[in-house]
Design a protein around this motif. Structure first.
Motif, PDB file in Angstrom:
ATOM      1  N   GLN A   1       0.835  -1.205   0.000  1.00  0.00           N
ATOM      2  CA  GLN A   1       0.000   0.000   0.000  1.00  0.00           C
ATOM      3  C   GLN A   1       0.872   1.258   0.000  1.00  0.00           C
ATOM      4  OE1 GLN A   1      -3.117   0.063   2.992  1.00  0.00           O
ATOM      5  NE2 GLN A   1      -3.345  -2.162   2.884  1.00  0.00           N
ATOM      6  N   ALA A   2       1.953   1.229   0.785  1.00  0.00           N
ATOM      7  CA  ALA A   2       2.849   2.388   0.819  1.00  0.00           C
ATOM      8  C   ALA A   2       3.477   2.623  -0.551  1.00  0.00           C
ATOM      9  CB  ALA A   2       3.932   2.166   1.873  1.00  0.00           C
ATOM     10  N   GLU A   3       3.854   1.548  -1.221  1.00  0.00           N
ATOM     11  CA  GLU A   3       4.450   1.703  -2.556  1.00  0.00           C
ATOM     12  C   GLU A   3       3.428   2.259  -3.545  1.00  0.00           C
ATOM     13  OE1 GLU A   3       7.044  -0.877  -5.810  1.00  0.00           O
ATOM     14  OE2 GLU A   3       6.433  -1.793  -3.909  1.00  0.00           O
ATOM     15  N   ILE A   4       2.177   1.850  -3.410  1.00  0.00           N
ATOM     16  CA  ILE A   4       1.123   2.365  -4.296  1.00  0.00           C
ATOM     17  C   ILE A   4       0.931   3.875  -4.067  1.00  0.00           C
ATOM     18  CG2 ILE A   4      -1.356   2.290  -4.749  1.00  0.00           C
ATOM     19  CD1 ILE A   4      -1.236  -0.733  -4.189  1.00  0.00           C
ATOM     20  N   VAL A   5       0.961   4.300  -2.796  1.00  0.00           N
ATOM     21  CA  VAL A   5       0.836   5.730  -2.488  1.00  0.00           C
ATOM     22  C   VAL A   5       2.009   6.497  -3.076  1.00  0.00           C
ATOM     23  CG1 VAL A   5       0.830   7.428  -0.629  1.00  0.00           C
ATOM     24  CG2 VAL A   5      -0.545   5.356  -0.418  1.00  0.00           C
ATOM     25  N   LEU A   6       3.216   5.945  -2.954  1.00  0.00           N
ATOM     26  CA  LEU A   6       4.395   6.604  -3.518  1.00  0.00           C
ATOM     27  C   LEU A   6       4.263   6.745  -5.034  1.00  0.00           C
ATOM     28  CD1 LEU A   6       7.277   7.715  -3.102  1.00  0.00           C
ATOM     29  CD2 LEU A   6       8.118   5.386  -3.429  1.00  0.00           C
ATOM     30  N   GLN A   7       3.796   5.703  -5.689  1.00  0.00           N
ATOM     31  CA  GLN A   7       3.599   5.763  -7.134  1.00  0.00           C
ATOM     32  C   GLN A   7       2.530   6.789  -7.498  1.00  0.00           C
ATOM     33  OE1 GLN A   7       5.343   3.830  -9.606  1.00  0.00           O
ATOM     34  NE2 GLN A   7       4.372   5.430 -10.852  1.00  0.00           N
ATOM     35  N   ARG A   8       1.498   6.890  -6.677  1.00  0.00           N
ATOM     36  CA  ARG A   8       0.441   7.874  -6.923  1.00  0.00           C
ATOM     37  C   ARG A   8       0.986   9.292  -6.799  1.00  0.00           C
ATOM     38  NH1 ARG A   8      -5.158   8.467  -3.336  1.00  0.00           N
ATOM     39  NH2 ARG A   8      -5.988  10.293  -4.434  1.00  0.00           N
ATOM     40  N   MET A   9       1.842   9.517  -5.793  1.00  0.00           N
ATOM     41  CA  MET A   9       2.461  10.837  -5.639  1.00  0.00           C
ATOM     42  C   MET A   9       3.276  11.197  -6.878  1.00  0.00           C
ATOM     43  SD  MET A   9       3.773  10.567  -1.680  1.00  0.00           S
ATOM     44  CE  MET A   9       4.657  12.121  -1.731  1.00  0.00           C
ATOM     45  N   TYR A  10       4.033  10.242  -7.374  1.00  0.00           N
ATOM     46  CA  TYR A  10       4.857  10.509  -8.553  1.00  0.00           C
ATOM     47  C   TYR A  10       3.983  10.788  -9.770  1.00  0.00           C
ATOM     48  CZ  TYR A  10       8.057   9.788 -12.433  1.00  0.00           C
ATOM     49  OH  TYR A  10       8.785   9.941 -13.586  1.00  0.00           O
ATOM     50  N   ASP A  11       2.915  10.018  -9.927  1.00  0.00           N
ATOM     51  CA  ASP A  11       2.021  10.228 -11.071  1.00  0.00           C
ATOM     52  C   ASP A  11       1.375  11.613 -11.015  1.00  0.00           C
ATOM     53  OD1 ASP A  11       2.651   7.707 -11.947  1.00  0.00           O
ATOM     54  OD2 ASP A  11       0.845   6.751 -11.108  1.00  0.00           O
ATOM     55  N   MET A  12       0.975  12.046  -9.807  1.00  0.00           N
ATOM     56  CA  MET A  12       0.390  13.390  -9.686  1.00  0.00           C
ATOM     57  C   MET A  12       1.418  14.459 -10.003  1.00  0.00           C
ATOM     58  SD  MET A  12      -2.248  13.288  -6.436  1.00  0.00           S
ATOM     59  CE  MET A  12      -1.048  12.675  -5.254  1.00  0.00           C
ATOM     60  N   TYR A  13       2.657  14.228  -9.597  1.00  0.00           N
ATOM     61  CA  TYR A  13       3.708  15.197  -9.923  1.00  0.00           C
ATOM     62  C   TYR A  13       3.895  15.295 -11.430  1.00  0.00           C
ATOM     63  CZ  TYR A  13       8.433  16.817 -10.830  1.00  0.00           C
ATOM     64  OH  TYR A  13       9.521  17.464 -11.354  1.00  0.00           O
ATOM     65  N   VAL A  14       3.923  14.157 -12.100  1.00  0.00           N
ATOM     66  CA  VAL A  14       4.074  14.157 -13.554  1.00  0.00           C
ATOM     67  C   VAL A  14       2.888  14.848 -14.212  1.00  0.00           C
ATOM     68  CG1 VAL A  14       4.216  12.667 -15.594  1.00  0.00           C
ATOM     69  CG2 VAL A  14       5.517  12.092 -13.536  1.00  0.00           C
ATOM     70  N   ALA A  15       1.698  14.733 -13.596  1.00  0.00           N
ATOM     71  CA  ALA A  15       0.493  15.359 -14.145  1.00  0.00           C
ATOM     72  C   ALA A  15       0.453  16.867 -13.920  1.00  0.00           C
ATOM     73  CB  ALA A  15      -0.747  14.718 -13.540  1.00  0.00           C
ATOM     74  N   GLY A  16       1.419  17.409 -13.162  1.00  0.00           N
ATOM     75  CA  GLY A  16       1.471  18.857 -12.992  1.00  0.00           C
ATOM     76  C   GLY A  16       1.318  19.364 -11.582  1.00  0.00           C
ATOM     77  N   TYR A  17       1.054  18.492 -10.624  1.00  0.00           N
ATOM     78  CA  TYR A  17       0.938  18.902  -9.219  1.00  0.00           C
ATOM     79  C   TYR A  17       2.333  18.854  -8.582  1.00  0.00           C
ATOM     80  CZ  TYR A  17      -4.079  18.284  -9.908  1.00  0.00           C
ATOM     81  OH  TYR A  17      -5.373  18.384 -10.373  1.00  0.00           O
ATOM     82  N   THR A  18       3.072  19.927  -8.765  1.00  0.00           N
ATOM     83  CA  THR A  18       4.487  19.935  -8.376  1.00  0.00           C
ATOM     84  C   THR A  18       4.701  19.846  -6.869  1.00  0.00           C
ATOM     85  OG1 THR A  18       4.454  22.367  -8.398  1.00  0.00           O
ATOM     86  CG2 THR A  18       5.128  21.239 -10.423  1.00  0.00           C
ATOM     87  N   ASP A  19       3.682  20.239  -6.071  1.00  0.00           N
ATOM     88  CA  ASP A  19       3.848  20.220  -4.613  1.00  0.00           C
ATOM     89  C   ASP A  19       3.873  18.817  -4.022  1.00  0.00           C
ATOM     90  OD1 ASP A  19       4.023  22.932  -4.524  1.00  0.00           O
ATOM     91  OD2 ASP A  19       1.936  23.268  -3.956  1.00  0.00           O
ATOM     92  N   VAL A  20       3.534  17.810  -4.822  1.00  0.00           N
ATOM     93  CA  VAL A  20       3.504  16.440  -4.294  1.00  0.00           C
ATOM     94  C   VAL A  20       4.685  15.627  -4.813  1.00  0.00           C
ATOM     95  CG1 VAL A  20       1.015  16.424  -3.976  1.00  0.00           C
ATOM     96  CG2 VAL A  20       1.967  15.643  -6.141  1.00  0.00           C
ATOM     97  N   ARG A  21       5.683  16.278  -5.363  1.00  0.00           N
ATOM     98  CA  ARG A  21       6.845  15.524  -5.844  1.00  0.00           C
ATOM     99  C   ARG A  21       7.482  14.777  -4.686  1.00  0.00           C
ATOM    100  NH1 ARG A  21      11.977  18.126  -8.994  1.00  0.00           N
ATOM    101  NH2 ARG A  21      12.054  19.418  -7.105  1.00  0.00           N
ATOM    102  N   PRO A  22       7.646  13.473  -4.791  1.00  0.00           N
ATOM    103  CA  PRO A  22       8.241  12.703  -3.685  1.00  0.00           C
ATOM    104  C   PRO A  22       9.638  13.205  -3.358  1.00  0.00           C
ATOM    105  CG  PRO A  22       7.258  11.248  -5.331  1.00  0.00           C
ATOM    106  CD  PRO A  22       7.269  12.611  -5.930  1.00  0.00           C
ATOM    107  N   ASN A  23       9.975  13.192  -2.071  1.00  0.00           N
ATOM    108  CA  ASN A  23      11.313  13.584  -1.639  1.00  0.00           C
ATOM    109  C   ASN A  23      11.981  12.411  -0.931  1.00  0.00           C
ATOM    110  OD1 ASN A  23      10.106  13.503   0.902  1.00  0.00           O
ATOM    111  ND2 ASN A  23       9.903  15.726   1.049  1.00  0.00           N
ATOM    112  N   GLY A  24      13.116  12.671  -0.343  1.00  0.00           N
ATOM    113  CA  GLY A  24      13.859  11.601   0.315  1.00  0.00           C
ATOM    114  C   GLY A  24      13.083  10.935   1.431  1.00  0.00           C
ATOM    115  N   LEU A  25      12.286  11.717   2.169  1.00  0.00           N
ATOM    116  CA  LEU A  25      11.491  11.143   3.258  1.00  0.00           C
ATOM    117  C   LEU A  25      10.403  10.217   2.729  1.00  0.00           C
ATOM    118  CD1 LEU A  25      11.092  14.319   5.515  1.00  0.00           C
ATOM    119  CD2 LEU A  25      12.655  12.397   5.837  1.00  0.00           C
ATOM    120  N   SER A  26       9.873  10.534   1.560  1.00  0.00           N
ATOM    121  CA  SER A  26       8.832   9.685   0.972  1.00  0.00           C
ATOM    122  C   SER A  26       9.383   8.296   0.675  1.00  0.00           C
ATOM    123  CB  SER A  26       8.293  10.332  -0.307  1.00  0.00           C
ATOM    124  OG  SER A  26       7.968  11.696  -0.117  1.00  0.00           O
ATOM    125  N   PHE A  27      10.536   8.249   0.012  1.00  0.00           N
ATOM    126  CA  PHE A  27      11.134   6.952  -0.312  1.00  0.00           C
ATOM    127  C   PHE A  27      11.573   6.214   0.947  1.00  0.00           C
ATOM    128  CE2 PHE A  27      11.411   9.135  -4.365  1.00  0.00           C
ATOM    129  CZ  PHE A  27      11.184   8.125  -5.283  1.00  0.00           C
TER     130      PHE A  27
END
Length: 841
Positions: free
Chosen positions: A598-624
């Motif tokens: 589930q955590a990996e799915i959330v991380l992938q969702r964050m990355y997908d939203m970032y690619v879609a243009g929501y720059t504030d959700v770009r995963p950082n070191g704490l996310s990984f």
């Protein structure tokens, strides 16, 4: 007009038309009269309609004769501008006494940024040191000297920093400083009024450039005095504006500059006794305010304000003695004037508030005691504290390490309320005071502090008729209460913080839903606004205190609610990376099946939203890192967990190399993966740990300092080698750590775990010499301990592993070797190593 029966009848409509026409005629006549004073030269570039231009400066610009300038400046438009500028000057002078002095963790002074086209901060800060506008000289008038040129040919250029758009203060200031337009010695009283307004305008800019311009205008006046112009005077008010401009500039060295200006003014007054520049409490308050605002940049700010306070008290007491003797010997023709003169230096509430506020920002261990001493001093002097005095004191208590500081702050607020109820309406507590008390409860370590903070919020929400206090909460009030529960160790803290958030939502959404139209006035209702950080605080509370499936569900629902509100128009609460990371942390701490996935799915969702243009959700070191920890916790329970952690780090590397994320994997991420492999008990675990360590060292040598291995990394690899029974490599790695540390690499310093891991690896060998090798590593540990590493010492496991090994052996020499180990353990215990006390086992 209506015609009927030979009579002309005026209707209301025609009367209004006639009235409008009359007004237009009067305006036209007025404009013609004003136009009579205007020149017709085509060289005129300014007109009466310039918004911020003072009358006397327009007259100067248009070369109007001095005999006309008086009439010109008293035209209706110029009169309005004069009145506006005068009020600005008065308000600026009142700034040191009217600014709220609260300070503290939850309230910071808001310094406006300089104009976008202004010079960078470094150039401005350097200008403070290289531009000596105010300095001591031996002149007979009010001596000020400068390294700046005031020549007509360069003045217009020097007023505006390079690359900065020219604004109206720049234009007017350039004309004032241009000696070709207004020669030295020819300033008039009208000019002085305009210069005062300009100084106020520059001071309001809250920039280093603005402060420099105030000083240059002050110097222009002083230069006129040096030329013998007796119709103008430099005043205490002008010096105070210069000090106040530096106080608000936010520039490094601004407080020192304000102090220098004040010292110069005092020096001039002592030599000339000019009453126009007599220091008073307002000037002292201005320089004290400068030091108070510089607390983060000037380490001696507290000592400075204390020295200024002592100086004020000394001068005031000396004036008291001098005036007492004077009144006994003279006829006392002007007793009121003597009292006013004597009280000019008496510290007031602003003085003491500023000193206490400096202690609030400094936050040393004696701040609370000193704040109480200052309150007692105010009582002795008959100075009534104001709301800012109490607010600063409450902030001092909030930052105090005293266990009872929150209760003392509550007592102080109750005193303010009782004084207000007794008729001192000026002491009525406001929302700032209540927020200061909430902040005190946040820092309190006593049980029940969060509940007391919520009780205060309850009283703020209720009306007076319902038993509440006569103050309404704002956004910060809810935020502080949420934070109080977030820091609480109460097992229900996360749920309680979410309840406060729901109350905040109701207040903030009331204007849109009409859910509580009777509970707050519309103006007050607008003070409670939603913001993403309030939601993030609740999410972090769940990540800190919550566990199990309920915590994961609550965090996901909160993020979903934030997304729904954002889609409905409340964009300010759209989840950002700080919102999603607590969700990942909750899943990372969960031991529920499927949580890592589930955590990996959330991380992938964050990355997908970032690619879609929501720059504030770009995963950082704490996310990984949160996802990696989730797989680490599941190692041993879920097959393939270590491999998934390995894959995620490699994906993180790829994203960084392609520029998709801002942070590369660091030592923390790699160490988690090594630990996961070490615990996986897979055949390839030892080799994979060694490969990751080698990869980290290569990346570090290539310039990626974040990947440098540390003790934890080496220990994880040692653990993997030990579990994999790769004995020789384990000891070689330990020797490598010792060599690195000997050569100055403190990050590779081995600890007790490092030695124990190798000892344990040798005791797993199914041969008698394994015990001897383990005993040899134990001697390395003891030698390292004696060579200046007192904190790295053997523990009971260092000996028990070897003793247990010999207890399993059947060789006749095994008991003798075991006895040797036990004797050494007993000897160390007798020499002070209490942790090595032998047991029956």
């Amino acid at each position: 007009m209506r015609v009927g029966g030979g009579r002309t009848k005026m209707t209301w409509r025609s009367y209004n038309d006639w009235l409008l026409l009359s007004c237009l005629l009067l305006v036209a006549v007025s404009l013609l009269r004003v136009h009579a004073f205007l020149p017709t030269s085509s060289s005129s570039s300014w007109t009466m309609t310039t918004k911020h231009t003072r009358g006397f400066l327009v007259a100067r610009r248009n070369n109007i004769p001095r005999s006309y300038s008086h009439s010109y400046s008293h035209s209706r438009t110029a009169w309005r501008m004069r009145r506006r500028a005068d009020s600005s000057s008065r308000s600026l002078l009142a700034t040191p006494t009217e600014d709220p002095i609260v300070g503290g963790d939850f309230f910071e002074e808001d310094h406006d940024d300089e104009n976008d086209n202004n010079n960078n901060a470094e150039n401005d800060n350097n200008a403070v040191n290289r531009t000596g506008v105010v300095a001591h000289t031996n002149g007979s008038h009010h001596p000020l000297t400068t390294s700046m040129s005031v020549g007509a040919s360069t003045e217009s250029e020097s007023v505006v920093p390079k690359g900065r758009v020219r604004s109206w203060p720049d234009q007017v200031t350039a004309d004032v400083l241009d000696l070709g337009r207004i020669p030295l010695g020819q300033l008039t009283s009208d000019d002085m009024e305009g210069i005062s307004g300009l100084m106020a305008s520059w001071a309001r800019q809250k920039s280093c450039h603005g402060a420099l311009m105030v000083e240059r205008l002050l110097k222009r006046v002083v230069d006129d005095l040096k030329e013998g112009n007796t119709s103008v005077h430099a005043t205490t008010r002008m010096y105070t504006m210069a000090m106040d401009a530096w106080a608000k500039s936010g520039a490094k060295g601004g407080a020192q500059r304000a102090q220098h200006i004040h010292d110069t003014m005092i020096d001039i007054y002592n030599r000339t006794k000019d009453p126009h520049i007599r220091p008073n409490k307002v000037s002292f308050n201005a320089v004290m305010n400068a030091w108070s605002k510089s607390t983060g940049m000037e380490p001696d700010a507290t000592e400075r304000v204390e020295t200024l306070l002592s100086t004020m008290l000394t001068h005031w007491r000396n004036d008291n003695i001098d005036n007492t003797n004077h009144n006994h010997n003279d006829d006392q023709d002007h007793p009121d004037a003597d009292d006013d003169h004597r009280n000019d230096m008496k510290p007031d509430a602003v003085t003491f508030s500023t000193v206490i506020d400096t202690y609030a920002k400094n936050g040393n261990e004696n701040s609370a005691a000193r704040a109480q001493e200052l309150l007692d001093m105010m009582e002795e002097l008959g100075v009534q504290p104001n709301v800012y005095t109490y607010s600063a004191t409450i902030t001092v208590l909030a930052r105090s390490t005293d266990a009872d500081s929150a209760e003392k702050a509550a007592t102080l607020l109750a005193h303010m309320k009782s004084m207000s109820d007794a008729g001192h309406s000026e002491l009525k507590p406001n929302v700032v005071n209540y927020n200061a008390l909430l902040n005190a409860y946040i820092r309190s370590r006593k049980p029940g502090a969060a509940q007391k903070a919520e009780d205060i919020l309850d009283r703020m929400e209720l009306s007076v008729e319902e038993g509440g206090d006569d103050v309404q909460p704002d956004r910060l009030s809810y935020f502080l209460c949420i934070n109080a529960w977030g820091r609480s160790s109460d097992r229900n803290a996360a749920a309680r913080s979410e309840q406060i958030l729901e109350r905040m939502e109701k207040w903030a959404l009331a204007p849109y839903t009409n859910a509580h139209p009777h509970m707050m006035e519309p103006l007050a209702r607008s003070r409670v606004q939603l913001e993403v950080e309030a939601y993030n605080m609740v999410l972090m509370a769940w990540a800190r205190n919550g566990s199990g499936p309920d915590a994961a569900q609550r965090t996901m629902e909160i993020v979903q609610r934030m997304t729904t509100l954002a889609n409905d128009g409340f964009e300010v609460v759209r989840p950002n990376v700080r919102s999603w990371n607590p969700v990942l942390n909750v899943l990372g701490r969960s031991r529920e099946p499927g949580a890592p996935r589930q955590a990996e799915i959330v991380l992938q969702r964050m990355y997908d939203m970032y690619v879609a243009g929501y720059t504030d959700v770009r995963p950082n070191g704490l996310s990984f890192a949160a996802v990696l920890k989730a797989y680490l916790r599941s190692t041993g329970r879920e097959p393939g967990a270590a491999q998934r952690a390995d894959d995620i780090v490699r994906w993180m590397e790829e994203l960084y190399m392609s520029g998709q994320i801002a942070e590369p994997p660091n030592v923390y991420h790699y160490t988690i993966v090594c630990t996961a492999w070490a615990k996986s008990q897979q055949r390839i675990a030892a080799d994979r740990c060694s490969q990751i360590l080698q990869h980290m060292e290569q990346r570090y040598e290539a310039g990626c300092w974040e990947a440098k291995p540390n003790t934890r990394t080496f220990n994880a690899v040692l653990d993997g080698l030990s579990r994999g029974r790769v004995l020789e490599k384990a000891e070689e790695l330990l020797d490598h750590m010792l060599e690195l540390y000997k050569n100055g690499d403190n990050d590779a310093r081995p600890d007790c775990f490092s030695f124990n891991a190798v000892i344990n690896s040798w005791t797993r060998k199914n041969h008698l010499d394994g015990g001897e090798q383990a005993f040899h590593v134990l001697q390395k540990l003891l030698k390292f301990h004696r060579e200046g590493n007192p904190d790295v010492k053997p523990d009971s496991r260092s000996f028990v592993h070897i003793l247990a090994f010999y207890s399993r052996r059947v060789e006749p020499e095994a008991p003798i070797l075991a006895e040797r180990v036990l004797d050494q353990m007993i000897e160390l215990f007798k020499n002070g190593h209490k942790e090595l006390e032998p047991t029956a086992f």
